[in-house]
Design an enzyme around this catalytic site. Structure first.
Site, PDB file in Angstrom:
ATOM      1  CG  ASP A 285      67.401  29.065  55.004  1.00 43.44           C
ATOM      2  OD1 ASP A 285      67.185  27.856  55.174  1.00 43.44           O
ATOM      3  OD2 ASP A 285      66.527  29.940  55.205  1.00 43.44           O
TER       4      ASP A 285
ATOM      5  CD  GLU B 148      67.569  24.114  54.367  1.00 44.75           C
ATOM      6  OE1 GLU B 148      66.753  24.072  55.290  1.00 44.75           O
ATOM      7  OE2 GLU B 148      67.435  24.852  53.384  1.00 44.75           O
TER       8      GLU B 148
ATOM      9  CG  ASP C 202      65.068  33.374  56.279  1.00 44.55           C
ATOM     10  OD1 ASP C 202      64.501  32.520  56.988  1.00 44.55           O
ATOM     11  OD2 ASP C 202      64.446  34.183  55.567  1.00 44.55           O
TER      12      ASP C 202
END
Ligand SMILES: [Zn+2]
Length: 238
Positions: free
Chosen positions: A40, A125, A204
């Site tokens: 993350d 991501e 997170d």
């Protein structure tokens, strides 16, 4: 210098001159690894957080240099236009910018190297999709630094024969990685207990686990890949 030199470019930045060589090197694959990790990216104060709970912070010297830059910029703003002192202040700001960029690049190389050496699959991501998501704009991913880090990570992984997978960040910060309960959480909540299954989660780390789950099918031997949006299989053991 490693490899066969293909091109050389001369470049000037302020008072500094550089020669940039592009060389061709043979890929050096690392032994295969079954280990997969989700990352993350950067919610302050962390540079990244992994699905295994590791938190990587930006180095202190980097934070210090940024504070210095802010001071230098304020000082520049106060100097009279066209003055010698203004010219000096401008040079100082440019010097600090360059120093910070170099420190940042060095840090990115080190973090990417560590991840690639250790994990066979790294999931993160997709920044292009992320730009559309509001909560991620709040995280400040617009910072050009992320694109640089991910580019370094991608080429190091390719060189080593390892896999980097981009996934849609949708819901990764809302879902419980244990039971799948979906809930919007304010950004300032760092740790919370899932109201459905009672799992105690770090925001997170939970996001990194969701990111990993979006790409990881679970059974070993099967090739992990990104799943289409909205279809998030849960991997056992997370
Ligand atoms: Zn839960």
């Amino acid at each position: 210098m490693e490899g066969k030199i293909k091109t050389a470019t001369v470049k000037r930045e302020g008072e500094h001159w550089y020669i940039i060589f592009i060389t061709e090197v043979d890929p050096k694959p690392l032994p295969p690894s079954e280990e997969a990790i989700g990352i993350d990216l950067g919610t302050n104060p962390h540079f990244l957080v992994t699905s295994e709970g590791e938190m990587v912070e930006a180095p202190r010297y980097f934070q210090k240099a940024q504070a210095k830059l802010a001071t230098a910029q304020r000082s520049l703003a106060r100097k009279k236009r066209g003055s010698n002192r203004r010219r000096q202040a401008r040079r100082r700001v440019a010097r600090l910018h360059r120093k910070i960029a170099n420190q940042r690049r060095d840090f990115h190389h080190k973090v990417a190297r560590k991840l690639v050496n250790r994990y066979g699959t790294i999931v993160h991501e997709d920044l292009n999709l992320q730009a559309l998501s509001r909560s991620h704009i709040a995280k400040g991913v617009q910072d050009a630094g992320w694109a640089q880090f991910l580019a370094i990570l991608a080429y190091k992984a390719e060189e080593a024969g390892r896999r980097v997978i981009k996934v849609d960040p949708k819901y990764t910060s809302q879902d419980c990685p244990v039971c799948g309960h979906r809930e919007k959480k304010p950004l300032w909540v760092r740790a919370y207990t899932c109201p459905q299954c009672g799992a105690l989660l770090h925001r997170d780390v939970a996001a990194a686990q969701n990111i990993l789950a979006k790409a990881w099918t679970g059974p070993s031997g099967e090739t992990p890949r990104a799943f289409p949006q909205g279809n998030t299989p849960r991997s056992p053991g997370l």
